[in-house]
Design a protein around this motif. Structure first.
Motif, mmCIF file in Angstrom:
data_model
loop_
_atom_site.group_PDB
_atom_site.id
_atom_site.type_symbol
_atom_site.label_atom_id
_atom_site.label_comp_id
_atom_site.label_asym_id
_atom_site.label_seq_id
_atom_site.Cartn_x
_atom_site.Cartn_y
_atom_site.Cartn_z
ATOM 1 N N GLY A 1 2.923 -5.938 -11.613
ATOM 2 C CA GLY A 1 3.830 -5.468 -12.658
ATOM 3 C C GLY A 1 5.030 -6.404 -12.755
ATOM 4 O O GLY A 1 5.609 -6.798 -11.747
ATOM 5 N N SER B 1 0.360 2.922 -23.088
ATOM 6 C CA SER B 1 1.059 3.374 -21.893
ATOM 7 C C SER B 1 1.604 4.762 -22.178
ATOM 8 O O SER B 1 2.656 4.899 -22.817
ATOM 9 C CB SER B 1 2.191 2.400 -21.530
ATOM 10 N N GLY C 1 4.173 2.435 -11.425
ATOM 11 C CA GLY C 1 4.901 3.170 -10.380
ATOM 12 C C GLY C 1 4.082 3.443 -9.133
ATOM 13 O O GLY C 1 4.303 4.451 -8.448
ATOM 14 N N PRO C 2 3.141 2.564 -8.759
ATOM 15 C CA PRO C 2 2.258 2.887 -7.630
ATOM 16 C C PRO C 2 2.993 2.983 -6.294
ATOM 17 O O PRO C 2 2.504 3.627 -5.368
ATOM 18 C CB PRO C 2 1.262 1.718 -7.618
ATOM 19 N N LEU C 3 4.180 2.351 -6.229
ATOM 20 C CA LEU C 3 4.960 2.393 -4.980
ATOM 21 C C LEU C 3 6.206 3.262 -5.150
ATOM 22 O O LEU C 3 7.155 3.153 -4.367
ATOM 23 C CB LEU C 3 5.348 0.966 -4.565
ATOM 24 N N TYR D 1 13.152 1.755 2.180
ATOM 25 C CA TYR D 1 14.375 2.506 1.899
ATOM 26 C C TYR D 1 14.472 3.740 2.791
ATOM 27 O O TYR D 1 13.495 4.473 2.947
ATOM 28 C CB TYR D 1 14.398 2.940 0.424
ATOM 29 N N ALA E 1 3.153 0.314 1.982
ATOM 30 C CA ALA E 1 2.858 -0.085 0.591
ATOM 31 C C ALA E 1 1.350 -0.278 0.413
ATOM 32 O O ALA E 1 0.763 0.167 -0.581
ATOM 33 C CB ALA E 1 3.606 -1.366 0.233
ATOM 34 N N ILE F 1 -0.615 -1.583 -10.520
ATOM 35 C CA ILE F 1 0.127 -2.806 -10.870
ATOM 36 C C ILE F 1 1.508 -2.788 -10.204
ATOM 37 O O ILE F 1 2.531 -2.717 -10.890
ATOM 38 C CB ILE F 1 0.254 -2.951 -12.402
ATOM 39 N N GLY G 1 5.026 -3.655 -8.918
ATOM 40 C CA GLY G 1 5.999 -4.690 -9.264
ATOM 41 C C GLY G 1 6.359 -5.493 -8.029
ATOM 42 O O GLY G 1 6.390 -4.950 -6.917
ATOM 43 N N ALA H 1 1.864 -9.466 0.573
ATOM 44 C CA ALA H 1 1.530 -8.215 1.276
ATOM 45 C C ALA H 1 0.681 -7.314 0.379
ATOM 46 O O ALA H 1 -0.288 -6.700 0.841
ATOM 47 C CB ALA H 1 2.813 -7.492 1.696
HETATM 48 N N1 LIG Z 1 6.449 2.732 -19.588
HETATM 49 C C1 LIG Z 1 5.748 1.784 -19.035
HETATM 50 O O1 LIG Z 1 4.846 1.230 -19.621
HETATM 51 C C2 LIG Z 1 6.066 1.360 -17.615
HETATM 52 C C3 LIG Z 1 7.031 2.051 -16.871
HETATM 53 C C4 LIG Z 1 7.241 1.665 -15.555
HETATM 54 C C5 LIG Z 1 6.520 0.613 -15.015
HETATM 55 N N2 LIG Z 1 5.606 -0.057 -15.768
HETATM 56 C C6 LIG Z 1 4.821 -1.182 -15.203
HETATM 57 O O2 LIG Z 1 4.398 -0.825 -13.905
HETATM 58 C C7 LIG Z 1 4.835 -1.822 -12.962
HETATM 59 C C8 LIG Z 1 5.027 -1.197 -11.605
HETATM 60 O O3 LIG Z 1 5.929 -0.113 -11.622
HETATM 61 P P1 LIG Z 1 7.388 -0.231 -11.071
HETATM 62 O O4 LIG Z 1 7.780 -1.673 -11.060
HETATM 63 O O5 LIG Z 1 8.209 0.717 -11.817
HETATM 64 O O6 LIG Z 1 7.360 0.326 -9.610
HETATM 65 P P2 LIG Z 1 6.492 0.119 -8.302
HETATM 66 O O7 LIG Z 1 5.417 -0.846 -8.531
HETATM 67 O O8 LIG Z 1 6.161 1.471 -7.841
HETATM 68 O O9 LIG Z 1 7.575 -0.493 -7.277
HETATM 69 C C9 LIG Z 1 7.885 -1.851 -7.340
HETATM 70 C C10 LIG Z 1 8.958 -2.187 -6.329
HETATM 71 O O10 LIG Z 1 8.546 -1.869 -5.015
HETATM 72 C C11 LIG Z 1 9.067 -2.843 -4.113
HETATM 73 N N3 LIG Z 1 7.920 -3.508 -3.462
HETATM 74 C C12 LIG Z 1 6.808 -4.031 -4.060
HETATM 75 N N4 LIG Z 1 5.940 -4.493 -3.146
HETATM 76 C C13 LIG Z 1 6.505 -4.265 -1.935
HETATM 77 C C14 LIG Z 1 6.096 -4.508 -0.605
HETATM 78 N N5 LIG Z 1 4.926 -5.065 -0.343
HETATM 79 N N6 LIG Z 1 6.929 -4.147 0.394
HETATM 80 C C15 LIG Z 1 8.108 -3.569 0.144
HETATM 81 N N7 LIG Z 1 8.572 -3.304 -1.114
HETATM 82 C C16 LIG Z 1 7.772 -3.643 -2.139
HETATM 83 C C17 LIG Z 1 9.892 -3.802 -4.927
HETATM 84 O O11 LIG Z 1 11.209 -3.290 -5.021
HETATM 85 P P3 LIG Z 1 12.488 -3.804 -4.186
HETATM 86 O O12 LIG Z 1 13.404 -4.244 -5.224
HETATM 87 O O13 LIG Z 1 12.922 -2.583 -3.481
HETATM 88 O O14 LIG Z 1 12.088 -4.887 -3.286
HETATM 89 C C18 LIG Z 1 9.237 -3.679 -6.276
HETATM 90 O O15 LIG Z 1 10.033 -4.125 -7.338
HETATM 91 C C19 LIG Z 1 6.087 -2.397 -13.633
HETATM 92 O O16 LIG Z 1 6.450 -3.650 -13.102
HETATM 93 C C20 LIG Z 1 5.619 -2.472 -15.062
HETATM 94 O O17 LIG Z 1 4.779 -3.600 -15.257
HETATM 95 C C21 LIG Z 1 5.355 0.314 -17.050
#
Ligand SMILES: NC(=O)c1ccc[n+]([C@@H]2O[C@H](COP(=O)([O-])OP(=O)(O)OC[C@H]3O[C@@H](n4cnc5c(N)ncnc54)[C@H](OP(=O)(O)O)[C@@H]3O)[C@@H](O)[C@H]2O)c1
Length: 332
Positions: free
Chosen positions: A27, A173, A220-222, A231, A281, A298, A300, A309
């Motif tokens: 992401g 989405s 939002g998988p994490l 955290y 994670a 996906i 981020g 990782a």
């Molecule tokens: N409405 C929509 O369409 C929508 C809404 C939300 C998201 N999305 C998509 O979904 C993707 C993923 O969701 P998200 O970015 O909201 O949240 P997420 O994937 O749940 O969390 C991502 C965050 O987790 C931390 N992280 C990732 N890998 C890690 C690891 N191996 N170890 C430790 N921390 C790790 C990083 O944050 P730190 O800054 O803490 O390091 C990273 O920015 C987005 O990037 C986007 O492409 C789409």
């Protein structure tokens, strides 16, 4: 794992499109840097574009071929950084982006739903330019709550863009199955992107994706970082990070601090999901893969270490059915 089991757990076909992707995507929201949506900070703070490119390259080196961005992220900046990262390997990757809002690139701001046929075509052209590509593999409607009648009109434009060869497939989405059904009626709809993580299941959407042969792309998988173990209760995020703004919809962080209820639930399942040497994670991703063969999480990333990782999670594969049942029991 045997070779065939490994293929099953490391690759996916993007729904009916036939497009082959890794079972893990990346992401690209956070790497867009700061931007404002409707007057509120919507980015994840300042970013180092060179590190972002290195992180995307690390993901590719780890076997990831699927990248999700949006015109909104950084008001076009995320698309530009992703385009830079894949410029010399475009045919090796599958690019997904999103449209549906008015984007002011120079002003770093996003506002207003823009989904007329002209606006969809204009947005597509702008995404192609920023991504530096002639085609978009998966073009997704970003407006999760768009009225179904308007979505039918959007679907018609997207079918035209497929016919013209500008996009290969499209998706929406949205977390609403009834809305997803409107897009699923189009032959080139390939996916629904929806919220899914070990603390936020969505059985109705997963059933729908499986029955309609659509990929379930999981955002939002994490839990925006709360499920990674990075955290604790004392952590504070700055107001320049969307997680620290205190926005009412932000359930993972409350007033810039990790939601204690989420931390407690994540702690309750840690032992099970980290079995076999997984990090928290990696365990969160393994739960998603264990949930349905249609899923493509996906996560981020902002750093090389995170990208490496997460890619390594592919080698661990999904949780076993016994572990899935144990997680369900612990969270009940
Ligand atoms: N409405 C929509 O369409 C929508 C809404 C939300 C998201 N999305 C998509 O979904 C993707 C993923 O969701 P998200 O970015 O909201 O949240 P997420 O994937 O749940 O969390 C991502 C965050 O987790 C931390 N992280 C990732 N890998 C890690 C690891 N191996 N170890 C430790 N921390 C790790 C990083 O944050 P730190 O800054 O803490 O390091 C990273 O920015 C987005 O990037 C986007 O492409 C789409």
């Amino acid at each position: 794992m045997t070779t065939s089991e490994k293929t099953i757990t490391t690759r996916r076909t993007l729904g009916r499109s036939g497009i082959d992707v890794s079972a893990l995507g990346v992401g690209c929201w956070a790497i867009g840097g700061p931007w404002i949506m409707d007057g509120q900070q919507a980015g994840w703070g300042e970013v180092d574009d060179d590190e972002s490119v290195r992180a995307l390259h690390a993901a590719i080196a780890g076997g990831v071929t699927f990248f999700d961005t949006a015109a909104n992220y950084g008001a076009g900046h995320s698309e530009a950084v992703l385009g830079r990262a894949v410029a010399d390997r475009r045919s090796e990757v599958v690019l997904a982006t999103k449209f549906g809002y008015g984007v002011d690139e120079a002003g770093k701001s996003v506002s207003g739903v823009e989904v007329t046929p002209d606006a969809v075509r204009r947005s597509c052209a702008e995404s192609l330019r920023r991504l530096g590509t002639d085609w978009i593999d998966l073009f997704q409607l970003h407006v999760g709550d768009l009225e179904p009648a308007r979505a039918e009109d959007v679907r018609a434009v997207l079918e035209s863009l497929v016919d013209e060869g500008t996009i290969r497939a499209y998706g929406w989405s949205t977390d609403d199955v009834e809305r997803a059904r409107v897009f699923a009626a189009g032959p080139h709809c390939a996916s629904i992107q929806h919220q899914l993580n070990v603390l936020e299941d969505n059985p109705a959407m997963l059933d729908f994706c499986e029955s309609e042969n659509l990929a379930s792309v999981n955002r939002g998988p994490l839990g925006m970082g709360v499920l990674t173990g990075a955290y604790d209760r004392g952590a504070t995020l700055s107001a320049t990070d969307v997680r620290g703004t205190g926005a009412a919809w932000m359930k993972y962080f409350i007033d810039g601090r990790p939601n204690p209820e989420w931390l407690a639930r994540a702690a309750a399942i840690r032992e099970v999901i980290t079995s076999g040497g997984r990090t928290p994670a990696q365990g969160a991703l393994a739960w998603i893969w264990g949930r349905s063969p249609a899923t493509v999480p996906i996560p981020g990333v902002r750093t090389v270490a995170q990208a490496e990782a997460n890619a390594a999670a592919l080698q661990h594969g999904p949780l076993t059915q016994e572990q899935m049942a144990e997680v369900a029991r612990l969270l009940a």
